[in-house]
Design an enzyme around this catalytic site. Structure first.
Site, PDB file in Angstrom:
ATOM      1  N   ASP A   1      54.280  76.620  76.816  1.00 54.47           N
ATOM      2  CA  ASP A   1      53.438  77.809  76.895  1.00 54.47           C
ATOM      3  C   ASP A   1      53.006  77.967  78.345  1.00 54.47           C
ATOM      4  OD1 ASP A   1      51.701  79.668  74.840  1.00 54.47           O
ATOM      5  OD2 ASP A   1      50.776  79.366  76.800  1.00 54.47           O
TER       6      ASP A   1
ATOM      7  N   ASP B   1      48.592  77.778  66.573  1.00 53.33           N
ATOM      8  CA  ASP B   1      47.553  78.702  67.028  1.00 53.33           C
ATOM      9  C   ASP B   1      48.047  80.142  67.205  1.00 53.33           C
ATOM     10  OD1 ASP B   1      49.187  78.193  69.168  1.00 53.33           O
ATOM     11  OD2 ASP B   1      47.626  77.545  70.538  1.00 53.33           O
ATOM     12  N   HIS B   2      49.343  80.339  67.338  1.00 51.25           N
ATOM     13  CA  HIS B   2      49.848  81.691  67.604  1.00 51.25           C
ATOM     14  C   HIS B   2      50.115  82.477  66.319  1.00 51.25           C
ATOM     15  CE1 HIS B   2      50.364  80.350  71.705  1.00 51.25           C
ATOM     16  NE2 HIS B   2      50.936  81.479  72.068  1.00 51.25           N
TER      17      HIS B   2
ATOM     18  N   ARG C   1      46.562  88.759  79.912  1.00 53.29           N
ATOM     19  CA  ARG C   1      47.738  89.620  80.112  1.00 53.29           C
ATOM     20  C   ARG C   1      47.477  90.995  79.529  1.00 53.29           C
ATOM     21  NH1 ARG C   1      52.065  84.871  78.965  1.00 53.29           N
ATOM     22  NH2 ARG C   1      51.998  84.158  81.127  1.00 53.29           N
TER      23      ARG C   1
ATOM     24  N   SER D   1      55.278  84.956  79.959  1.00 56.02           N
ATOM     25  CA  SER D   1      55.373  83.864  78.996  1.00 56.02           C
ATOM     26  C   SER D   1      56.501  82.878  79.304  1.00 56.02           C
ATOM     27  CB  SER D   1      55.615  84.490  77.619  1.00 56.02           C
ATOM     28  OG  SER D   1      56.406  83.678  76.811  1.00 56.02           O
TER      29      SER D   1
END
Ligand code: MIC
Ligand code: SF4
Length: 644
Positions: free
Chosen positions: A119, A64-65, A379, A535
């Protein structure tokens, strides 16, 4: 004395230690998740342990990143993760299936179970009553191999919600209020539990917005009870059999209580550059904006998207604003398409992005120079958007949508028409983008596909008797892992290439830092309060390790980063007197005298000699017996190999 929700789950999973606050405890982990940016490293570490098949009840690998794929690196890593998952008993959520936390909540979350993920936003699943925690990749690898997961037994904070949110005030405004009250370090060493009459007005996706962004408090995790609302959510996901009721005992004891009356909350925003820099939208005033982005693991549920569609219906995005929308999962995307809401978003002029992290981690959609960007994300650290002087504000989907139309910061409660959106009775269930692993019999046939970008991780050595090195960097308070090891479209593809990444370490604070490390071969970093917040990326420890960093001395550490340093064999120490921070300057020659003996003998004080000034400084060395053994061995991988 009764138990809190979290204490009940910990008690049922306790393998090592006693549930005394502040003491180290080891717990059994039922589920793990990884994403691709931390996953390649985690699976290399898992491989190095030589365990043929995961021992958890459920492990899922998400992509997904790193979905921008501007070169071969990301696609190679996806294939690597897909193949290793298949071989070792891990479910594989293919690119396009959505953001790990959103998908895990929808399809795999189980109340009362433990979950760790590589994560920091893994606590999202706390929204349904799971004990879900962010961890370093190596900790996740160990848990996949059946190993115990260690945390410090946290204190318990109860956030008591009363009343009901007014129209257009959202779950995001609740967590922003909690951040305003507790700050980005207010949750360190704590679990935040939500209760009170007010929670009955919040659906599971709304609760998940709150537990997700609890990561920004520095909390070990956040959790809601598994009640009737959780049961309904699971039933709507066709998984009612996964439901178990989980409530706190009426005489549960909390160390701290925060009271919030939901009816008093106003739409709020976290101003640049910290999630706890919170003001109401009214206080911010009608400033002109350049960009609006709606999505991320905090606010990308179907409910969020439907509310946005209601606000955008029949309107057009302001000509000076670029609006991007990324639904959180394929389920959300598909349902938006089926009900026509996707058409509404497109008609309004939204730029629809794939369901992935995308701009949240600087993967595209960087704002214009000094651009003001309103985001529903979690963030807003400086530079994270990919534009060094970008001004990022964190807001609710309602505030984002209202502002996108107006072209300036807009309080959505000033909108005339109320909207009514409810969670569907049944979600669309189609798990065709989740690949099950190969059977035990067929696992040997699976070939692991490795691309040329995968480089071995740094070699660690057992702790030496003395650490004598220069203070190669001195930084201030609240340093994030985005400072230590930046992400973004240009760097993220190299997450499995530590030598390459090392050129970017601390670049935002001091461009010359990597060069100084190369010249000096080894060094020490000096930091302030809450060092390593943000993170869970273990790269923020592995890269300094590669650059020769032996110890990090600060006023205090964020939980996951401190664990990652220990796992990498880097010593985390804190000043006994915070004022001693002023007694060390960059480039001072330092010595941690007899440090190996200090660690071996279990002493909780270490001596730092500043050879440049002649000062002798006392440091705290608050490590558990297990952590000492890991440091002595030169990191968790060595320790695990030695101890089986
Ligand atoms: C983030 O939000 O910072 C990330 C990218 O999801 C990280 C993980 C990573 O750096 O890969 C996190 O939150 O842990
Ligand atoms: Fe992805 Fe952003 Fe969530 Fe991190 S915070 S998991 S980058 S969406």
């Amino acid at each position: 004395m009764g138990y809190t929700i979290a204490e009940k789950i910990i008690k049922a999973h306790l393998l090592d230690g006693e549930m005394t606050k502040g003491q180290d405890i080891g717990i059994r982990i039922d589920q793990t998740l990884t994403q691709d940016a931390t996953g390649t490293m985690a699976y290399l570490e898992f491989e190095a342990m030589g365990v043929p098949r995961v021992k958890t009840e459920r492990s899922v690998a998400y992509i997904d990143h790193n979905t921008l794929q501007t070169g071969f690196e990301n696609a190679d890593d996806h294939r690597f993760i897909g193949s290793i998952a298949k071989k070792h008993g891990i479910y594989f959520s293919r690119p396009g299936n959505g953001i790990c936390h959103q998908v895990h909540l929808e399809r795999f979350s189980v109340p009362g179970k433990t979950l760790i993920g590589s994560d920091s936003h893994t606590p999202t699943c706390g929204g349904i009553g799971m004990l879900a925690m962010g961890a370093g990749g190596l900790d996740v690898a160990v848990a996949m191999g059946g190993g115990t997961y260690y945390i410090t037994m946290p204190k318990m904070v109860r956030v008591n919600l009363t009343g009901k949110l007014r129209p257009f005030v959202a779950a995001k405004d609740i967590i922003l209020e909690v951040l305003r009250i507790l700050t980005v370090k207010g949750g360190v060493g704590k679990i935040v539990e939500y209760g009170g009459e007010g929670i009955k007005t919040l659906s599971v996706p709304e609760r998940a917005t709150i537990t997700n962004m609890g990561a920004e408090l520095g909390a070990t995790t956040s959790i809601f009870p598994a009640d009737e609302i959780a049961r309904q959510f699971l039933s709507a996901q066709n998984r009612e059999e996964d439901f178990t009721e989980l409530l706190p005992d009426s005489d549960a004891v909390y160390d701290e209580v925060v009271e919030i009356d939901l009816s008093t909350l106003k739409p709020s925003a976290a101003l640049p550059h910290s999630p706890d820099n919170v003001k109401t939208v009214e206080e911010v005033g009608p400033i002109k904006i350049d960009q609006v982005l709606i999505g991320s693991c905090t606010n990308s549920s179907l409910l969020d998207m439907l509310r946005v569609a209601e606000i955008l219906k029949g309107k057009t995005v302001h000509p000076d604003v670029s609006l991007g929308i990324a639904p959180g999962s394929k389920q959300v995307f598909n349902m938006l398409a089926d009900c026509g809401a996707l058409g509404v978003l497109i008609a309004a002029g939204a730029r629809i992005l794939e369901c992935a992290c995308g701009p949240c981690i600087g993967m595209g959609q960087s704002p214009n120079s000094a651009g003001i960007s309103l985001r529903t994300f979690n963030r807003n650290f400086e530079g994270r958007s990919g534009t060094a002087d970008g001004q990022i504000y964190l807001v609710s989907p309602e505030t984002a949508a209202a502002s996108a139309i107006a072209g300036y910061f807009t309080d959505p409660t000033t909108l005339k028409d109320d909207i009514s959106v409810t969670i569907p009775e049944k979600f669309l269930i189609n798990d065709n983008m989740v690949e099950p692993p190969a059977s035990v019999e067929d696992a040997h046939k699976v070939e692991i596909l490795r691309g040329p970008n995968i480089k071995p991780f740094p070699v660690t050595k057992p702790l030496e008797s003395v650490i004598a090195a220069k203070a190669l960097l001195k930084v201030g308070d609240n340093i994030t892992t985005d400072h230590i090891m930046p992400a973004g479209a240009k760097i993220l593809p190299f997450r499995s290439n530590i030598p390459f990444l090392s050129q970017f370490c601390f670049r935002q604070c001091d461009e010359k830092f990597p060069d100084r490390c190369v010249i000096n071969k080894q060094g020490i970093i000096i930091g302030g309060v809450n060092y390593g917040q943000g993170s869970s990326r273990e790269h923020a420890a592995l890269v300094p390790l590669y650059l020769g960093i032996k110890a990090v001395i600060t006023k205090s550490f964020a939980r996951i980063h401190s664990a990652n340093l220990i796992n990498a064999g880097i010593l985390p120490l804190t000043f006994t007197n915070e004022e001693d921070y002023d007694k060390v300057s960059e480039n001072d020659e330092l010595e941690l005298t007899d440090i190996r003996t200090t660690i071996e003998t279990g002493s909780n004080k270490a001596v730092l000699k500043n050879k440049t000034t002649g000062d002798e400084i006392t440091l705290n060395c608050n490590l558990s017996t297990r952590q000492r053994a890991i440091i002595l061995a030169g990191g968790l991988l060595n320790y695990t190999k030695e101890n089986g």
